[in-house]
Scaffold this motif. Structure first.
Motif, short mmCIF file in Angstrom:
data_model
loop_
_atom_site.label_atom_id
_atom_site.label_comp_id
_atom_site.label_asym_id
_atom_site.label_seq_id
_atom_site.Cartn_x
_atom_site.Cartn_y
_atom_site.Cartn_z
N MET A 261 -65.43 47.84 -23.87
CA MET A 261 -65.36 48.02 -22.42
C MET A 261 -63.94 47.93 -21.88
N ASN A 262 -62.93 47.87 -22.77
CA ASN A 262 -61.54 47.83 -22.34
C ASN A 262 -61.24 46.69 -21.38
N GLY A 263 -61.90 45.55 -21.60
CA GLY A 263 -61.62 44.39 -20.78
C GLY A 263 -62.35 44.36 -19.46
N LEU A 264 -63.18 45.36 -19.16
CA LEU A 264 -63.90 45.40 -17.89
C LEU A 264 -65.36 45.04 -18.15
N HIS A 265 -65.91 44.17 -17.31
CA HIS A 265 -67.29 43.75 -17.50
C HIS A 265 -68.24 44.82 -16.97
N THR A 266 -69.44 44.82 -17.53
CA THR A 266 -70.44 45.79 -17.13
C THR A 266 -70.97 45.45 -15.74
N LEU A 267 -71.08 46.47 -14.90
CA LEU A 267 -71.63 46.29 -13.56
C LEU A 267 -72.98 46.97 -13.49
N TYR A 268 -73.93 46.30 -12.86
CA TYR A 268 -75.27 46.84 -12.74
C TYR A 268 -75.56 47.17 -11.27
N THR A 269 -76.28 48.26 -11.08
CA THR A 269 -76.58 48.71 -9.72
C THR A 269 -77.29 47.63 -8.91
N SER A 270 -78.20 46.92 -9.54
CA SER A 270 -78.95 45.89 -8.83
C SER A 270 -78.06 44.77 -8.32
N ASP A 271 -76.91 44.57 -8.95
CA ASP A 271 -75.96 43.55 -8.49
C ASP A 271 -74.98 44.10 -7.46
N VAL A 272 -74.62 45.38 -7.60
CA VAL A 272 -73.59 45.97 -6.75
C VAL A 272 -74.14 46.36 -5.38
N LEU A 273 -75.33 46.93 -5.34
CA LEU A 273 -75.88 47.42 -4.07
C LEU A 273 -75.97 46.34 -2.99
N PRO A 274 -76.47 45.13 -3.30
CA PRO A 274 -76.51 44.11 -2.24
C PRO A 274 -75.14 43.74 -1.69
N ARG A 275 -74.10 43.94 -2.48
CA ARG A 275 -72.75 43.64 -2.02
C ARG A 275 -72.21 44.73 -1.11
N VAL A 276 -72.47 46.00 -1.46
CA VAL A 276 -71.84 47.10 -0.72
C VAL A 276 -72.62 47.52 0.51
N LEU A 277 -73.93 47.30 0.52
CA LEU A 277 -74.74 47.76 1.65
C LEU A 277 -74.27 47.21 2.99
N PRO A 278 -74.07 45.90 3.14
CA PRO A 278 -73.61 45.42 4.46
C PRO A 278 -72.20 45.88 4.79
N LEU B 197 -64.94 64.10 -8.33
CA LEU B 197 -65.07 64.83 -9.59
C LEU B 197 -63.95 64.50 -10.58
N LEU B 198 -62.86 63.92 -10.13
CA LEU B 198 -61.85 63.43 -11.07
C LEU B 198 -61.84 61.91 -11.13
N ALA B 199 -62.29 61.26 -10.07
CA ALA B 199 -62.35 59.79 -10.09
C ALA B 199 -63.38 59.30 -11.09
N LEU B 200 -64.52 59.98 -11.20
CA LEU B 200 -65.55 59.56 -12.15
C LEU B 200 -65.08 59.65 -13.61
N PRO B 201 -64.48 60.78 -14.06
CA PRO B 201 -63.97 60.80 -15.42
C PRO B 201 -62.87 59.76 -15.67
N ALA B 202 -62.03 59.53 -14.66
CA ALA B 202 -60.99 58.51 -14.82
C ALA B 202 -61.62 57.13 -14.98
N ALA B 203 -62.67 56.86 -14.21
CA ALA B 203 -63.36 55.57 -14.34
C ALA B 203 -64.05 55.45 -15.69
N MET B 204 -64.63 56.56 -16.17
CA MET B 204 -65.25 56.52 -17.48
C MET B 204 -64.23 56.26 -18.58
N ALA B 205 -63.05 56.80 -18.41
CA ALA B 205 -62.01 56.63 -19.43
C ALA B 205 -61.58 55.17 -19.59
N VAL B 206 -61.66 54.39 -18.52
CA VAL B 206 -61.20 53.00 -18.60
C VAL B 206 -62.34 51.99 -18.72
N THR B 207 -63.59 52.48 -18.69
CA THR B 207 -64.72 51.56 -18.76
C THR B 207 -65.62 51.79 -19.95
N LEU B 208 -65.72 53.02 -20.47
CA LEU B 208 -66.64 53.31 -21.56
C LEU B 208 -65.95 53.22 -22.91
#
Length: 299
Positions: free
Chosen positions: A1-18, A288-299
Motif C-alpha cells: 500500500m506504499n505506506g498508506l492505510h486502507t480506507l473503507y467507504t463505511s468509515d469515510v462517508l460519515p466523515r465527509v457527509l456533514p 479522470l487523471l486524479a483517480l489513476p494518480a491516486a491508484m498509483a500511490v495506493t495500490l
C-alpha cells in the motif's frame, strides 16, 4: 500500500457527509444572497444546483459500495465516452469498443476482488490496445486511421480504466472525489481572488488556458488538502497525486476541447446538458487523471 492505510467507504462517508453538506449549504446561501446587479449571479446559482445534484449522485452511489460504484462508472463512462467520441470524431466501431470497456472493466475488477493490477495485466492491456486499433485499421481509413486508433487507445486508458478506480479504491475513491470537487472550487476562487495581485499568481499555466493560473493552483492545493483531511485520508503523497492529477486533467480536457474547436463551457460537440459546466467530460476531466494518480500511490 506504499505506506498508506486502507480506507473503507463505511468509515469515510460519515466523515465527509456533514462537511459536504456544510459547504453546499454555505455556497447555496451565498448564491441566494447575491444582489441582482452581480453579473454572475444566475451562473453561480446554476453551478450550485449542478454541484448539489452531482454530490448527491456520487455519495449516494458510493454508499452502495461496489455495486453502486460500478453503476456509477457505467453511467459516467457511457456518457463521457459518447462526448469524447464526438469531440475526437471517432466512428461507430471506436465508440463500441469504448462503451464495451466501460461496462466490462469494473466487472472485471469486481471479479478480481478490486485489484486493478490483476484485472489489467499485460494480456489485458494487449487486448485493449488491439481492440482500440482494429476499427480504424479495418475501415481502411488512410486519411485519419492512425489518429483514430491513437485516440481510441488513449480514450480507453483515460476514461474506462480511470473510472474503474471508483470501484477498486473503495473509501479512497470517496476521498478523491470530494477532494477533486473541492479543488475545482478552490481553483476558481484562487484564480479570481489572486489574479488582481499580478505576478506569478496571475500567470496562466498554459498560453492556451488563460483562466487557469498559478493562483488557481494555490487555491486548488489548499482545497484538495481540506477535502482529503475531511475524509481522514490526508497524506502528502496522496495530496500531491490528487492535486497534480486534477490540475493536469483539467488542462487536458480544456486542450482537447480547444483542439476540436469546442468552446470553453462545452459546445455542442462536447455536451451542454450540465447547467453552468457544459458537458460531463468538462466536469469530470480532473477526476479522470486524479483517480489513476491516486491508484498509483495506493495500490
Amino acid at each position: 500500500m506504499n505506506g498508506l492505510h486502507t480506507l473503507y467507504t463505511s468509515d469515510v462517508l460519515p466523515r465527509v457527509l456533514p462537511v459536504v453538506a456544510g459547504v453546499l449549504g454555505a455556497g447555496g446561501l451565498a448564491a441566494a444572497c447575491l444582489p441582482a446587479r452581480v453579473a454572475m449571479r444566475r451562473e453561480l446559482r446554476r453551478r450550485w444546483l449542478t454541484a448539489t445534484g452531482a454530490a448527491l449522485l456520487f455519495l449516494g452511489a458510493m454508499f452502495l459500495h461496489e455495486l453502486g460504484a460500478t453503476a456509477l462508472v457505467w453511467l459516467l463512462g457511457l456518457i463521457t465516452v459518447g462526448e469524447y467520441a464526438r469531440t475526437a470524431r471517432l466512428g461507430r466501431g471506436e465508440r463500441a469498443v469504448l462503451r464495451t470497456a466501460v461496462v466490462l472493466l469494473p466487472l472485471l475488477a469486481l471479479l478480481t476482488r478490486r485489484h486493478l493490477a490483476d484485472a489489467l495485466d499485460l494480456p489485458a492491456f494487449a487486448f485493449l490496445t488491439v481492440a482500440g486499433v482494429l476499427p480504424a485499421v479495418l475501415s481502411g481509413d488512410t486519411a485519419r486511421g492512425g489518429e483514430r486508433a491513437a485516440r481510441t487507445v488513449f480514450g480507453l486508458l483515460w476514461i474506462p480504466v480511470a473510472l474503474t478506480g471508483l470501484v477498486v479504491l473503495d473509501g479512497t475513491a470517496v476521498a478523491v472525489g470530494v477532494a477533486v470537487a473541492f479543488g475545482g472550487a478552490g481553483a476558481w476562487c484562487g484564480g479570481m481572488l489572486l489574479r488582481p495581485l499580478g505576478g506569478t499568481l496571475a500567470r496562466p499555466l498554459s498560453p492556451h488556458t488563460p483562466t487557469r493560473t498559478w493562483g488557481g493552483v494555490l487555491g486548488a492545493g489548499m482545497a484538495v488538502a481540506a477535502g482529503l483531511e475531511a475524509a481522514g485520508a490526508f497524506t502528502v503523497t496522496l495530496w500531491a497525486a490528487v492535486l497534480a492529477g486534477s490540475v493536469a486533467g483539467d488542462l487536458l480536457a480544456s486542450t482537447l476541447r480547444r483542439e476540436a474547436g469546442v468552446r470553453e463551457a462545452g459546445g455542442k460537440d462536447a455536451g451542454t446538458w450540465l447547467p453552468g459546466f457544459g458537458g460531463l467530460l468538462d466536469r469530470i476531466g480532473p477526476l479522470l487523471l486524479a483517480l489513476p494518480a491516486a491508484m498509483a500511490v495506493t495500490l
